[in-house]
Design a protein around this motif. Structure first.
Motif, PDB file in Angstrom:
ATOM      1  N   PHE A  81      -6.497  -1.406  -8.762  1.00 17.89           N
ATOM      2  CA  PHE A  81      -5.958  -2.474  -8.311  1.00 17.89           C
ATOM      3  C   PHE A  81      -5.807  -2.940  -7.252  1.00 17.89           C
ATOM      4  N   VAL A  82      -6.131  -2.294  -6.012  1.00 15.10           N
ATOM      5  CA  VAL A  82      -6.472  -2.742  -4.974  1.00 15.10           C
ATOM      6  C   VAL A  82      -7.660  -3.562  -4.619  1.00 15.10           C
ATOM      7  N   PHE A 141      -4.857   2.812  -8.986  1.00 13.10           N
ATOM      8  CA  PHE A 141      -4.541   2.120  -7.693  1.00 13.10           C
ATOM      9  C   PHE A 141      -5.477   1.633  -7.000  1.00 13.10           C
ATOM     10  N   GLY A 188       2.110   2.045  -3.375  1.00 18.10           N
ATOM     11  CA  GLY A 188       1.296   2.889  -4.296  1.00 18.10           C
ATOM     12  C   GLY A 188       1.087   4.351  -3.840  1.00 18.10           C
ATOM     13  N   PHE A 234       2.596   7.636  -6.028  1.00 17.39           N
ATOM     14  CA  PHE A 234       1.818   8.761  -6.221  1.00 17.39           C
ATOM     15  C   PHE A 234       2.173  10.192  -5.925  1.00 17.39           C
ATOM     16  N   CYS A 252       0.611  -1.388  -0.019  1.00 19.65           N
ATOM     17  CA  CYS A 252      -0.117   0.067  -0.137  1.00 19.65           C
ATOM     18  C   CYS A 252       0.887   1.327  -0.012  1.00 19.65           C
ATOM     19  N   PHE A 304      -4.027   8.506 -11.711  1.00 15.33           N
ATOM     20  CA  PHE A 304      -3.292   7.668 -11.088  1.00 15.33           C
ATOM     21  C   PHE A 304      -3.998   6.973  -9.794  1.00 15.33           C
ATOM     22  N   ILE A 305      -4.817   7.784  -9.189  1.00 17.03           N
ATOM     23  CA  ILE A 305      -5.430   7.093  -7.669  1.00 17.03           C
ATOM     24  C   ILE A 305      -6.505   6.085  -8.135  1.00 17.03           C
TER      25      ILE A 305
END
Length: 661
Positions: free
Chosen positions: A321-322, A318, A135, A139, A132, A314-315
């Motif tokens: 992905f999570v 992420f 990531g 960022f 975590c 970007f967020i």
């Protein structure tokens, strides 16, 4: 040079987070004890480096280093020192550095306070937390560097901090909120580690509960502080506006509340295992969704950071992905975990399941109301607005249902309760709630109001149910004091949390129906009668602050006998750097009421537009939130969470299970 040290510390922290994400996890796969043991020193190093970066940024603000772009955009030489420090998290880049620091702090806390847990489990949890942080730090480094220089053309002075944020509320609200947001990453990491190990049992729930509860307590305080800040700083006089960014913090709070109760069932009875893991994933995912909404630029809100689309992409990547990775793992591993324990319809398990359903429905409806306008705009280009009428249509009813379930759930037994026995326990509490609620609801001058009656009945029901449960636990004790000492801190924390919820309901209901408001033109000497009080406008005068000039009004408040109750001094400020006007409300606080006055625009000849509020019991909303958070802290302090439950033989057995899974 200091800024470069901070930037280099962030780069090193990113490298350490990569190592933390890989090495301990590989140690669990290859059964390398030394690799697994590296998790703790890596967590210490990660936190230490980010603390260095944070202090470096703070030094740049304190010394007015306007060659740093972030400092130049969010500070000024006239800005008071406390606000220079809080300006570190006053905009996007610095606030995300604080987010990363807190994520590292939670990782360090897990490494330090999980010594009694199986090494394999701790290694997996730390690796997931490290992933975590990878990531978060990527960022920060690639899209949101707070140490970027403006050389060689550094400005002489800065643009100043947003005047809205030059307030004590900014100093304490974001750190508390972020502690809650990021804290849910711990229970997420425990859930993923348990899925990887295939060991979703009571021990996993027991390990996760204190981390969930303390994160929930931080988030509770953070939300309450945000509501309080908006109430007195924005000049509107409201405590909740169903703003999309407010919803972004409220949704993980609701799911975190469901998660706490579900973890209790999994620990006590070994049921709802898969559902509990899903709630852990959903709660952290909603925390990340909140970060996306605030930082992506898709929302226009006083709470949102204005950012470029690159950061939002970007967020979002992420987040996908999570959420996608964790849900895929959940789909593969959760079906293999089945609960064989049975329970009847009238049992605590059933009541807590209904509690979870209500909270999940509330979260889903808020999620729809928050995201639907964004999706509609993206697909059709038309702007839609979902405001308070939508949320107020369903939310009060769901909270009433939750409160009724709460009153029954704290007295019902695990596994099975006889219906007539349960009715015998609660009949006096129910009768007392109906009688007292009816009596209190007719006292006010506005007469009997159905919503007020329902609210009062619900509040008294929760209180009397708690007293009933306490009475039945103490009635067979030889002495009252001995019986009270035998009860655990988690028991007291549970009831304190429920009482805080009741106090919140009381404040919401009474301030919604018994508050009064007037917007009017007032010249010196003009009077207003409101709620039995007389508000007299005495005029205005010019005052000067450290970085602003203001017109300060004076309002004298007297009672029916002519005695002065208070004098209020609202201000209309003009900040010198940004030349922006800000309203500073004047408030005379009290438990039963707030007197709230705000200046609007000057209307000539000494007259002003004035907003006057009589806010009934509004403080109960924030008092209730603090009581809830205190209940969470008491529960975490229970000695069973400090006891070393895992002895060597158990640890070895657990590690064997995790290693072969």
């Amino acid at each position: 040079m200091i800024a470069e040290i901070g930037h280099f510390a962030v780069i090193l922290a990113f490298c350490l987070s990569l190592v933390l994400a890989i090495v301990p996890m590989m140690g669990t796969v290859l059964r390398q004890t030394l690799w697994m043991a590296m998790g703790k020193p890596l967590a210490v190093g990660l936190f230490g480096l980010l603390l260095i970066a944070f202090v470096a940024l703070g030094y740049c603000f304190a010394t007015d280093d306007f060659s740093v772009a972030y400092v130049a955009h969010n500070s000024n030489s006239l800005l008071p020192l406390p606000y220079k420090i809080s300006a570190i998290w006053g905009a996007h880049e610095g606030s995300f550095l604080l987010w990363c620091l807190m994520a590292a702090g939670w990782t360090l806390a897990v490494a330090v306070f999980s010594q009694s847990l199986p090494r394999v489990l701790v290694a997996r949890v730390l690796s997931i937390l490290g992933l975590c942080s990878v990531g978060f730090l990527a960022f920060l480094l690639f899209t949101s560097n707070p140490f970027k220089r403006l050389l060689p053309h550094a400005p002489i002075d800065g643009r100043d901090l947003n005047p809205l944020l030059q307030d004590f509320g900014l100093i304490i609200h974001p750190p508390m909120l972020y502690m809650g947001y990021v804290g849910f990453s711990v229970v997420f990491a425990f859930a993923i580690a348990a899925l990887l190990g295939g060991r979703l049992d009571a021990a996993w729930a027991r390990w996760s509960r204190p981390w969930t509860t303390i994160a929930w307590s931080f988030l509770t305080v953070g939300i309450a502080l945000g509501s309080w800040w908006a109430y007195y700083e924005l000049g509107w006089g409201g405590w909740w506006f169903w703003d999309p960014v407010e919803n972004a913090s409220f949704m993980p709070w609701l799911m975190g509340t469901a998660l706490m109760h579900s973890l209790a069932v999994t620990e006590k009875r070994g049921v709802f295992k898969s559902w509990t893991v899903f709630l852990a994933i959903a709660t952290f995912s909603l925390s990340l969704l909140g970060a996306f909404l605030v930082r992506s630029g898709v929302l226009t809100s006083v709470h949102a950071f204005a950012t470029d689309p690159e950061r939002g992409v970007f967020i979002l990547a992420f987040l996908l992905f999570v959420v996608g990775g964790s849900l895929l793992l959940y789909a593969l591993r959760a079906p293999a975990v089945q609960s064989s324990t049975q329970f009847s319809l009238w049992s605590r398990e059933t009541l807590l399941l209904l509690n979870n359903i209500v909270l999940t429905i509330a979260t889903a409806l808020i999620l729809v109301g928050t995201l639907y306008p964004l999706l509609a705009e993206a697909l059709s280009g038309s702007k839609l607005s979902v405001g308070p009428p939508y949320f107020n249509q369903f939310f009060p009813g769901l909270m009433v249902a939750l409160a009724l379930l709460l009153g029954i759930g704290i007295t019902v037994n695990w596994k099975h309760s006889r219906l007539m026995q349960l009715f015998g326990y609660l009949r006096w509490a129910l009768l007392g709630a109906l009688v007292l609620g009816s009596a209190l609801s007719v006292w006010h001058t506005q007469g009997w109001l159905m919503p007020v009656w329902i609210g009062l009945v619900v509040v008294i029901w929760i209180a009397l149910s708690a007293l009933t449960d306490l009475f039945h636990k103490l009635k067979h004790q030889s002495s009252l004091w001995r019986g009270l000492r035998k009860l655990t801190l988690s028991y007291y924390g549970m009831h304190l949390g429920h009482m805080g919820f009741a106090i919140c309901i009381l404040g919401v209901v009474l301030t919604s129906f018994y508050s009064e408001e007037r917007d009017l033109r007032m010249a010196p000497g003009d009077q207003l009668q409101l709620s039995g009080l007389t508000f007299t406008f005495m005029g205005t005068q010019q005052v000067t602050g450290p970085n602003y000039k203001a017109d300060q009004g004076e309002i004298k408040v007297t009672n029916a006998d002519g005695d002065v109750v208070t004098r209020l001094y609202p201000q209309k400020r003009q900040y010198q750097v940004q030349r922006s006007m800000m309203t500073e409300a004047a408030i005379d606080p009290g438990i039963t009421r707030d007197l709230y006055v705000a200046l609007g625009e000057p209307l000539g000849e000494g007259a002003w537009a004035v907003r006057v509020h009589y806010k009934a019991f509004v403080r109960c909303i924030w008092l209730g939130a603090l009581v809830m958070a205190l209940g969470g802290v008491l529960a975490v302090l229970d000695k069973r969470y400090r006891r070393r439950r895992v002895v060597v033989s158990t640890e070895q057995t657990a590690e064997t299970v995790y290693s072969h899974a």
